[in-house]
Design a protein around this motif. Sequence first.
Motif, PDB file in Angstrom:
ATOM      1  N   SER A   1     -88.423  32.152  15.269  1.00  0.00           N
ATOM      2  CA  SER A   1     -89.079  30.837  15.303  1.00  0.00           C
ATOM      3  C   SER A   1     -90.414  30.885  14.577  1.00  0.00           C
ATOM      4  O   SER A   1     -90.817  29.923  13.919  1.00  0.00           O
ATOM      5  CB  SER A   1     -89.310  30.396  16.748  1.00  0.00           C
ATOM      6  OG  SER A   1     -88.083  30.344  17.422  1.00  0.00           O
ATOM      7  N   THR A   2     -91.099  32.001  14.704  1.00  0.00           N
ATOM      8  CA  THR A   2     -92.387  32.127  14.034  1.00  0.00           C
ATOM      9  C   THR A   2     -92.201  32.068  12.517  1.00  0.00           C
ATOM     10  O   THR A   2     -92.985  31.426  11.810  1.00  0.00           O
ATOM     11  CB  THR A   2     -93.061  33.448  14.439  1.00  0.00           C
ATOM     12  OG1 THR A   2     -93.079  33.522  15.854  1.00  0.00           O
ATOM     13  CG2 THR A   2     -94.462  33.528  13.902  1.00  0.00           C
TER      14      THR A   2
ATOM     15  N   SER B   1     -91.682  33.822  23.305  1.00  0.00           N
ATOM     16  CA  SER B   1     -90.565  33.205  22.592  1.00  0.00           C
ATOM     17  C   SER B   1     -89.662  32.528  23.611  1.00  0.00           C
ATOM     18  O   SER B   1     -89.695  32.848  24.803  1.00  0.00           O
ATOM     19  CB  SER B   1     -89.804  34.261  21.814  1.00  0.00           C
ATOM     20  OG  SER B   1     -88.928  34.949  22.672  1.00  0.00           O
TER      21      SER B   1
END
Lengths: 345, 526, 345, 314
Positions: free
Chosen positions: B59-60, B419
């Motif tokens: 996601s980062t 996360s």
Amino acid sequence: MSAVMGVSRHRLFWPVMALLVLLLLNTLRAPTFLAIEVRDGHLFGAPIDILRNSSPLLLVALGMTLVIATRGIDLSVGAVVAISGAVALSFIASSSDPGSVGTVLVAVVIAVVLSFVLGSWNGFLVSVVGIQPIIATLVLMTAGRGIAMLITGGQITTITSAPFRTLGSGFLLGLPVAVLIAGGIFALVTVLTRRTALGMLIEAVGINPAASRLAGLRSRGIIFLVYALSGTFAGIAGLLISSNVMAADANNAGLFIELDAILAVVIGGTSLAGGKFSLSGTLVGVLVITTLTLTVTVLGVPPSVTPLFKAVVVIAVCLLQAPVVQRQLRARRRAAVPAAVEATV
Amino acid sequence: MTTTSDAPLAAPAADPVPVVQMSGITISFPGVKALEDVALTLRAGEIHSLMGENGAGKSTMIKALTGVYQVDSGSIRVHGQEMTFKGPAQAQAAGISTVYQEVNLCENLSVAENIMLGHEVRRGPVIDWRATRARSREHLAALNLDIDPASTLSSHSLAVQQLVAIARAMTVDARLLILDEPTSSLDAEEVAQLFAVMRTLRDRGVAILFVSHFLEQVYAVSDRMTILRNGKLVGEYRTAELPRMQLVSKMIGTSLEVLEELEENPRRSAATREGATPYLQAIGLGRRGSVQPFDLDVYPGEVVGLAGLLGSGRTELARLLAGADRPDAGEVKVEGRPVRLRTPRTALGHDIAFSSESRKTEGIVGDLTVRENIVLAMQAERGWARRIPRRQADEVVAKYIDALGIRPPQPEALVRNLSGGNQQKVLLARWLATAPKLLILDEPTRGIDVGAKAEIQRLVAGLAEEGMSVVFISAELEEVVRLSHRIAVMRDREKVAEIDNSEHVTVPDVVSLIAGSDVHPSDVHA
Amino acid sequence: MLTDRTDPALKPASGAVVAAPARDRRRLPKLDQRFTPMLGTFVVLIAMFVIGGLRYENFLSGAVISNLFINNSFLIVIAVGMTFVILTGGIDLSVGAVAALSGVMAAALFQAGWPAGIVIPLSILVGSLLGLVVGLMIHYFEIQPFIATLAAMFLARGLCYVISLSSIPIADPTVVALSGTRWVFGDGWTLTPSVLIALAVVAVAVYVLHLTRFGRTVYAIGGGEHSAQLMGLPVARTKVLVYVISGSCAGLGGFLFSVYSRSGYSLTGVGMELDAIAAVVIGGTLLTGGFGFVLGSVLGVLELGLIQTIITFEGTLSSWWTRIVIGVLLLAFVVLQRVLVLRRR
Amino acid sequence: ACGGGSTEPAAGGGSAAAGGGGGDTITVGFSQVGAESGWRAANTKSIQDTLTEENGFQLSFSDAQQKQENQIQALRSYIAQGVDVIAFSPVVETGWDAVLEEAKAAEIPVVLTDRAVDTADESLYVSFIGSDFVLEGERAGTWVSETLGTEPINVVELQGTTGSAPANDRKSGFESAIADNPNVTVVASQTGNFTRSEGRTVMEGFLQSQDDIDVVYAHNDDMGLGAIEAIEAAGLVPGEDIKIVTIDAVKDGMQALADGKISYIVECNPLLGPDLAEIIKSVVAGEEVEKRIVVEDQEFDQEAAIEALPTREY
Ligand SMILES: Nc1ncnc2c1ncn2[C@@H]1O[C@H](COP(=O)(O)OP(=O)(O)OP(=O)(O)O)[C@@H](O)[C@H]1O
Ligand SMILES: Nc1ncnc2c1ncn2[C@@H]1O[C@H](COP(=O)(O)OP(=O)(O)OP(=O)(O)O)[C@@H](O)[C@H]1O
Ligand SMILES: [Mg+2]
Ligand SMILES: [Mg+2]
């Protein structure tokens, strides 16, 4: 070096700096400003004045901190201050022996209990009836001063009662009684929230009420409690304020104290969006505000520019705390450090 | 196993100019290096999967690309041109359309608005609502979703919201479509529909970046994949050339045990219930407009699975059992005694724990630490006055961080910064820490990587063995069938059947029940 | 009924794809839910009119209703601006002081002989400018709205004092004409230019909020700022603009007040921000943002005005009873509204 | 329509009687500024106690809570109700022309109390009863200048609410009175908002920042009483080390004066009720009344205070 940087990164660095700068300004204007002398066995001096004048605001701000942590707000504290003072002084004034400790004790108990009831009323409206906090407490804010006036008959009730005077102006062990009271309650609330789980539960309710409910928190009870506490503390503050001048002024006692309290809470780093709160931050915020008030007088700021002056200080403190500015400052410092190291080599 | 599939691909053969080329990407957060020197290449007309465990940095990476986070170093080229986006708006303008992992829509607005915000059809400066709604309906139709565009988003279940988010991403004529775990709460049919749409887009030349923890889905749809581990790049591979086992070992970085476990996970069969009192007994429990009255028994040591389509009412049923919603009909007995579960608190008092499917809004308390989040329910049960002693809390927290592999393993980290998958683990830890007798899990494996999923399944099985009752909801029927002793089937907000699980029960059996056709009558108590 | 046409949720979309019957059953009450608070306010308002009409002579007259609008036109304008801010989840405490500043500035400039053509836009612009500063502080420096606008309140009030300590009469012919003009329609029904301006502002606000992208972004930010950002909406610009709008409305409101009173005075509008916030919240807007309507805020203003009218008609209340009765009526309003909302759910 | 007794038995009084009017009773609408101080409360009480039914009045009272809009609304409402006379204490000096013109058009005479209005057209009201704030400041200044200003003295000033008419006027009056005496210097001036607690806080600040304070001039008694607390807390003796001059002469102030803590008080009489009643009667009777009636304000020193104290009403 790193210690210095560590300190400057602390959450309360800038509020504390603001406080120090204000004190410095005062000292420049009146060199003996920070001097504390002993008179008749009491400590005396501007710092003591600041502490004593901070006491009521600190009490109100303590309750406000807890309320704000649950995402609420309590606009009625000023009215509760007025009612508490009105009740206590009317009771003492009408009693046969205003000077006796017993009378004063009864008056104090009545006022504190009544304030607790008023706080609970707010808690009831917010947690049980489900009215938005700002409106729920607006009701008491509006009606409260009317009630206080009803109690005093619209006049300023004045009394002479040595034990009652002690609350606001007396000294114990060299320190003002008011400071001891506020300090004691501050310690109590700190213990109550940080040595038990109450603090965490309050924060959880403030951050995510839905999740907290599912996690089994009695959020209603918690919300009720913080408003009740806020009312109670405001009531005690009302006693200090009225004892300070030995008069109950239903119209003006605690006027706009809610704004000062909220300001103190926010300067102390507690977000109005609820959640994490910092009691020590609130303490610093309160000291900043009281010192600011005194500074205006000491510096001789003309009344017509006093609000401007306050606005500038508030904006400056907030801007310095702003994340953007903090990042900038940090980046600059980072850039500056290697250069400094080189220079010393 | 050939050597070619193991080695990273050589220079891409096809399109000389990739749609997006990210290289040397490094991002660190206070205390964590989320990404370190990672590269990612996305080509037109390809579906590219980004693989990695929970917290690997997927996601980062996506947020780095779309300008949500600014990179510490590295370059991003879009169509060969170096770009730095200051925010999602700029990325969108450059043709990058994104569905983020947590559904990021505005619940207060209507479905149509959520789809069309920022792209509303206008006549002059004025929004033409009729046309806007019509347009949104088209986008919904592409996903086979027939809901009223004028309805408020919050009135729909999470799965529908996820579909709406996808529909929104399609409104932009994107050259790159990013889907971060879009399928985590969709059922098979929706997934198939989504894949059809994805393939159409791919054939039209759109580049698609896809993130999912479902290996089947990854293999079914993607052409190529990039694997991350612990914020570092493992390599880029062609899907067809990388066997599953190897993929998993690359993601995990060690042996293949986990996956094997997943496969050999014992098949549950009905527990012996003779003479036993059910731990929880729902009799004619229902709530108007939400679930039709139903009966349900949950025995100690039993896992009861709830199966049903999207919106069939599984969540609502679970909420009634957990005291999260108040029933308006029927009664509940716990260990044979009638009780009234008025609030989650009273349910907790009867040792009933409920983990909600919406972890963002009803699960985590974002600004509290991992430690505080884990002990929250425990603490709620004890009351505020008796704080859990620090040492005990540390022990509990350490135990679950270890047991569930929560990463980073720091009790003081803010849950907000974990996360998605790790947040889910924290929630599980919260409920397990209360040592419940009945654990209701609504989509507990949503967004959890293969390793952790197997871990959780084993955990659930183990807990049941120790005598805990479990109500288990999952969009993955396989999982339900694999874990449950008994399966309750829901259709249209009504419990329509109940099957004792056995070797003979298969996923298609359950599917046909859900669909409404008949199965072996012997297994069904309707 | 502009909203009728514009809001997607209002009409049962005729051409919608058929939904499952089970879902339909739920949707009907759902649809209403966003409007119930506003409807609640409306019902309560009507109820108060009826009760007032039964209780007092001449209460249900064109004159009383017209006066409700005439006396509150400036507050309507200010509440409209406040609605924008609150819809994004913010708050604006500076409006009262900004209104005073606008009025004092206008009066001072008129006194200095400036023409209305310049003074009127200037007095609105001063609000816009302050709003801009506040918006920038809130968005770029991440200062909490409460504090940023509180500082702006001090600032504006301070500027008022700097301009003039005493009240300044306005003799400008345009203003005199504006304040003197009244159109009377039969039995007491009256319209003034200020009311027309206020209604125009309301109409524009409804248009902007429901028919432009900017307006929908305002709602989206209230629903979730982070989500709005990820959706690629222009959050920064919208958030700043919202405060500019509120500032401009405060400026215009201040000018309308100076028309109403034909003077500018630095102490006007103390506490007006609370009135505006109360009106918005009573009108059904959630302080957390995302839900609410401008028309609700207008109803809220009328409700507050009606309370005042009732107090005047009562005519026998002493000062303190006035406050208590206001508090009680406020409570009755919000509790009743709350009950109506709950009932409909 | 008026529902009569059936719906609200308790409320039958007020409005019904007002509407029925007639006879000898004079209906009066009075709009008060608010209830912001003890002085104001005494003022309100005096008016409510004088304009009673026994005295032949039917009073409709409203409190504007310091808001001009409320007051304008109240006046309009009185006009609509058709009272015989309107009386009010304006919140602000300006901005009354429009509503006063309406009253004039409705042929309702208007009497101002306590505070004046700033208007070009003096025919809009029949009379203004009240004290002269500038004069009060002057009298305080004159006393300081003449009694204490024989040698160089430092004065600190506790102002009323910034921007309010009494604060502005009492400040300027005082300044003009001491202007020609070079011995008297105002070394610091700050607002105490007319309240005791702020009076105390500000005085504490003065005591910290000023080395040598001889006189405190407070715009009202309350701030002066607050200053006394601060002076005593600092170990000084009010009345000896530091002399205090105030305005108002409420009971508490008079007591302090009698005790020697305050040295001099200029009265600002809140008991306007009787004067107002008289004026209203004359106006209704169609007699000519004076445009400006300055209320008899006294000045008190310690002896006068001791004498006056037993009969002090407020
Ligand atoms: N805002 C933040 N502040 C601090 N740490 C963060 C932040 N965002 C992400 N991280 C950390 O960066 C790492 C990578 O997280 P990321 O969300 O990219 O994982 P992921 O691969 O998407 O995992 P999942 O499959 O669970 O969604 C995690 O360790 C996470 O805790
Ligand atoms: N408050 C509500 N108003 C109207 N419809 C609702 C409401 N809550 C849920 N629904 C609808 O009811 C259906 C049932 O929702 P529920 O969450 O129980 O489904 P589920 O079986 O848990 O499915 P999943 O969680 O996989 O979406 C959903 O389609 C949802 O859109
Ligand atoms: Mg992720
Ligand atoms: Mg569900």
